[in-house]
Write an enzyme that holds these catalytic residues in place. Structure first.
Site, PDB file in Angstrom:
ATOM      1  N   LYS A  16      -1.522   1.250   0.958  1.00  0.00           N
ATOM      2  CA  LYS A  16      -2.386   2.312   0.240  1.00  0.00           C
ATOM      3  C   LYS A  16      -2.519   2.165  -1.003  1.00  0.00           C
ATOM      4  CE  LYS A  16       1.017   5.348   1.803  1.00  0.00           C
ATOM      5  NZ  LYS A  16       1.760   4.433   2.550  1.00  0.00           N
ATOM      6  N   ARG A  89       1.734  13.963   3.798  1.00  0.00           N
ATOM      7  CA  ARG A  89       2.641  13.057   4.802  1.00  0.00           C
ATOM      8  C   ARG A  89       3.162  13.900   5.694  1.00  0.00           C
ATOM      9  NH1 ARG A  89       4.169   9.118   0.259  1.00  0.00           N
ATOM     10  NH2 ARG A  89       4.983   7.377   1.696  1.00  0.00           N
ATOM     11  N   ARG A 128       7.485  -7.583  -1.537  1.00  0.00           N
ATOM     12  CA  ARG A 128       6.963  -6.811  -2.602  1.00  0.00           C
ATOM     13  C   ARG A 128       7.903  -6.898  -3.993  1.00  0.00           C
ATOM     14  NH1 ARG A 128       4.992  -0.736  -2.103  1.00  0.00           N
ATOM     15  NH2 ARG A 128       7.136  -0.266  -1.401  1.00  0.00           N
ATOM     16  N   ARG A 161      11.521  -2.683  -5.612  1.00  0.00           N
ATOM     17  CA  ARG A 161      12.020  -1.389  -5.454  1.00  0.00           C
ATOM     18  C   ARG A 161      13.078  -1.026  -4.856  1.00  0.00           C
ATOM     19  NH1 ARG A 161       6.424   2.130  -3.554  1.00  0.00           N
ATOM     20  NH2 ARG A 161       7.843   3.130  -2.289  1.00  0.00           N
ATOM     21  N   ARG A 172      12.370   4.756   6.469  1.00  0.00           N
ATOM     22  CA  ARG A 172      11.117   5.255   6.232  1.00  0.00           C
ATOM     23  C   ARG A 172      10.144   4.911   7.173  1.00  0.00           C
ATOM     24  NH1 ARG A 172      10.169   1.401   1.137  1.00  0.00           N
ATOM     25  NH2 ARG A 172       8.294   2.270   1.025  1.00  0.00           N
TER      26      ARG A 172
HETATM   27  P1  AP5 Z   1       1.412  -1.401  -1.216  1.00  0.00           P
HETATM   28  O1  AP5 Z   1       0.066  -1.406  -1.548  1.00  0.00           O
HETATM   29  O2  AP5 Z   1       2.360  -1.275  -2.261  1.00  0.00           O
HETATM   30  O3  AP5 Z   1       1.892  -0.349   0.017  1.00  0.00           O
HETATM   31  P2  AP5 Z   1       1.709   1.058   0.094  1.00  0.00           P
HETATM   32  O4  AP5 Z   1       1.222   1.522   1.225  1.00  0.00           O
HETATM   33  O5  AP5 Z   1       1.370   1.701  -1.072  1.00  0.00           O
HETATM   34  O6  AP5 Z   1       3.284   1.116   0.249  1.00  0.00           O
HETATM   35  P3  AP5 Z   1       4.493   2.221  -0.347  1.00  0.00           P
HETATM   36  O7  AP5 Z   1       5.923   1.405  -0.140  1.00  0.00           O
HETATM   37  O8  AP5 Z   1       4.183   2.391  -2.018  1.00  0.00           O
HETATM   38  O9  AP5 Z   1       4.301   3.398   0.472  1.00  0.00           O
HETATM   39  P4  AP5 Z   1       5.227   4.422   0.705  1.00  0.00           P
HETATM   40  O10 AP5 Z   1       4.363   5.335   1.170  1.00  0.00           O
HETATM   41  O11 AP5 Z   1       6.274   4.145   1.482  1.00  0.00           O
HETATM   42  O12 AP5 Z   1       5.877   4.763  -0.874  1.00  0.00           O
HETATM   43  P5  AP5 Z   1       5.416   5.882  -1.730  1.00  0.00           P
HETATM   44  O13 AP5 Z   1       5.779   5.319  -3.297  1.00  0.00           O
HETATM   45  O14 AP5 Z   1       4.233   6.410  -1.518  1.00  0.00           O
HETATM   46  O15 AP5 Z   1       1.716  -2.780  -0.384  1.00  0.00           O
HETATM   47  C1  AP5 Z   1       3.047  -3.090  -0.080  1.00  0.00           C
HETATM   48  C2  AP5 Z   1       3.132  -4.814  -0.074  1.00  0.00           C
HETATM   49  O16 AP5 Z   1       2.288  -5.451   0.711  1.00  0.00           O
HETATM   50  C3  AP5 Z   1       2.625  -5.321  -1.668  1.00  0.00           C
HETATM   51  O17 AP5 Z   1       3.776  -6.396  -1.822  1.00  0.00           O
HETATM   52  C4  AP5 Z   1       1.558  -5.704  -1.341  1.00  0.00           C
HETATM   53  O18 AP5 Z   1       1.222  -6.811  -2.459  1.00  0.00           O
HETATM   54  C5  AP5 Z   1       1.459  -6.215   0.107  1.00  0.00           C
HETATM   55  N1  AP5 Z   1       0.158  -6.155   0.743  1.00  0.00           N
HETATM   56  C6  AP5 Z   1      -0.807  -4.893   0.660  1.00  0.00           C
HETATM   57  N2  AP5 Z   1      -1.956  -5.142   1.493  1.00  0.00           N
HETATM   58  C7  AP5 Z   1      -1.790  -6.330   1.985  1.00  0.00           C
HETATM   59  C8  AP5 Z   1      -2.397  -7.418   2.830  1.00  0.00           C
HETATM   60  N3  AP5 Z   1      -3.785  -6.731   3.300  1.00  0.00           N
HETATM   61  N4  AP5 Z   1      -2.100  -8.421   3.161  1.00  0.00           N
HETATM   62  C9  AP5 Z   1      -0.808  -8.718   2.696  1.00  0.00           C
HETATM   63  N5  AP5 Z   1      -0.209  -8.394   1.745  1.00  0.00           N
HETATM   64  C10 AP5 Z   1      -0.353  -6.994   1.531  1.00  0.00           C
HETATM   65  O19 AP5 Z   1       6.644   6.800  -1.660  1.00  0.00           O
HETATM   66  C11 AP5 Z   1       7.980   6.573  -2.040  1.00  0.00           C
HETATM   67  C12 AP5 Z   1       8.829   7.793  -1.480  1.00  0.00           C
HETATM   68  O20 AP5 Z   1       8.415   9.025  -2.194  1.00  0.00           O
HETATM   69  C13 AP5 Z   1       8.956   8.275  -0.321  1.00  0.00           C
HETATM   70  O21 AP5 Z   1       9.771   7.558   0.526  1.00  0.00           O
HETATM   71  C14 AP5 Z   1       9.536   9.621  -0.478  1.00  0.00           C
HETATM   72  O22 AP5 Z   1      10.765   9.946  -0.905  1.00  0.00           O
HETATM   73  C15 AP5 Z   1       8.442  10.025  -1.741  1.00  0.00           C
HETATM   74  N6  AP5 Z   1       7.105  10.566  -1.602  1.00  0.00           N
HETATM   75  C16 AP5 Z   1       6.082  10.226  -1.752  1.00  0.00           C
HETATM   76  N7  AP5 Z   1       5.009  10.742  -1.286  1.00  0.00           N
HETATM   77  C17 AP5 Z   1       5.391  12.101  -0.580  1.00  0.00           C
HETATM   78  C18 AP5 Z   1       5.003  12.998  -0.042  1.00  0.00           C
HETATM   79  N8  AP5 Z   1       3.627  13.399   0.185  1.00  0.00           N
HETATM   80  N9  AP5 Z   1       5.664  14.034   0.502  1.00  0.00           N
HETATM   81  C19 AP5 Z   1       7.090  13.761   0.294  1.00  0.00           C
HETATM   82  N10 AP5 Z   1       7.743  12.818  -0.571  1.00  0.00           N
HETATM   83  C20 AP5 Z   1       6.927  11.741  -0.867  1.00  0.00           C
END
Ligand code: AP5
Length: 230
Positions: A16, A89, A128, A161, A172
């Site tokens: 994402k 979410r 990552r 991370r 997660r």
């Molecule tokens: P990346 O682009 O980083 O993936 P992502 O979907 O953004 O993953 P996140 O881990 O950031 O999502 P998340 O939803 O768990 O975490 P968030 O920070 O939002 O890609 C991942 C890896 O894969 C990278 O190394 C990339 O290079 C690689 N990659 C990507 N695409 C690829 C492809 N096509 N092929 C090969 N490799 C690829 O949330 C963190 C925490 O914050 C949550 O756990 C929660 O506690 C809190 N939080 C955040 N938002 C909310 C909400 N709305 N409500 C409540 N709590 C929340």
């Protein structure tokens, strides 16, 4: 292309953030990423940061009302033409977003759902690395930095991370299945879901999203796609 208001939905590690960054740059949209906003609050040790740190470390969701407040403020600040990356979410958050948009008379144009199987997610998150200084995201297998673990953009030492440890990744994924996956149905029923095969290569996924957005077939009220894409 018209100004778009978009949501990027998908499991942790679906890509994402990576794709939201690329698409926002290409289309001139503003990116709103609650995960990044919350991590900054934790780093700065603010009151909000202290309140949310425990949830994030354990891989649990931060309470809906806190996230909704942040999103309300960010939408007020950036205006229309945005990508919400990692929000909503939960169904409660989605309903909260509906209320915010309705009060502003803004439309949500599409929800881009990146569909990626669990085994691929575990592989991606385990490899990552992120830059603690400029926020760039790498993958030691698929998109490594040019020099070992050093950021190509700013030269800082890359880190893993805290929530990318295998135990927390599993948690997660569980939380995603229980709390977030129901949104696929929620947005499908509203006719807004654009399903993308997120397991393909980075460039292929970007081009699938671009094609889907270009091909959006608006109905008379411009209320989202009238046929499925992806
Ligand atoms: P990346 O682009 O980083 O993936 P992502 O979907 O953004 O993953 P996140 O881990 O950031 O999502 P998340 O939803 O768990 O975490 P968030 O920070 O939002 O890609 C991942 C890896 O894969 C990278 O190394 C990339 O290079 C690689 N990659 C990507 N695409 C690829 C492809 N096509 N092929 C090969 N490799 C690829 O949330 C963190 C925490 O914050 C949550 O756990 C929660 O506690 C809190 N939080 C955040 N938002 C909310 C909400 N709305 N409500 C409540 N709590 C929340």
């Amino acid at each position: 292309m018209k100004t778009l208001n978009l949501v990027f939905l998908g499991p942790p590690g679906a890509g994402k953030g990576t794709q939201a960054q690329r698409i926002s740059e290409k289309l001139g949209l503003k990116r709103i990423t609650p995960g990044d906003i919350l991590r900054k609050e934790v780093e700065k040790g603010t009151r909000l940061g202290k309140e949310v740190a425990g949830y994030m470390e354990k891989g649990e969701l931060v309470p809906d009302e806190m996230v909704l407040e942040i999103i309300g403020e960010e939408l007020e600040r950036v205006g229309q033409g945005f990508i919400l990356d990692g929000f909503p979410r939960t169904v409660a958050q989605a309903k909260g977003l509906d209320r915010i948009l309705e009060s502003k008379k803004w439309l949500l144009h599409a929800v881009v759902f990146l569909d990626v199987p669990d085994d691929e997610i575990v592989k991606r998150l385990s490899a990552r690395r992120v830059c603690p200084s400029c926020g760039a995201v790498y993958n030691m297998i698929t998109s490594p930095p040019r020099n070992n673990e050093t950021c190509d953009r700013c030269g800082a030492h890359l880190v893993r991370r805290g929530d990318d440890e295998s135990e927390t990744i599993r948690k997660r994924l569980e939380v995603y299945t229980k709390e977030t996956a129901p949104l696929i149905d929620y947005y499908e029923k509203k006719g807004l879901l654009v399903r993308i095969d997120g397991a393909r290569s980075l460039d292929e996924v970007t081009s699938l999203i671009e094609k889907a957005l270009e091909g959006l077939n608006w109905n008379e009220q411009e209320r989202g796609p009238t046929k499925p894409f992806g």
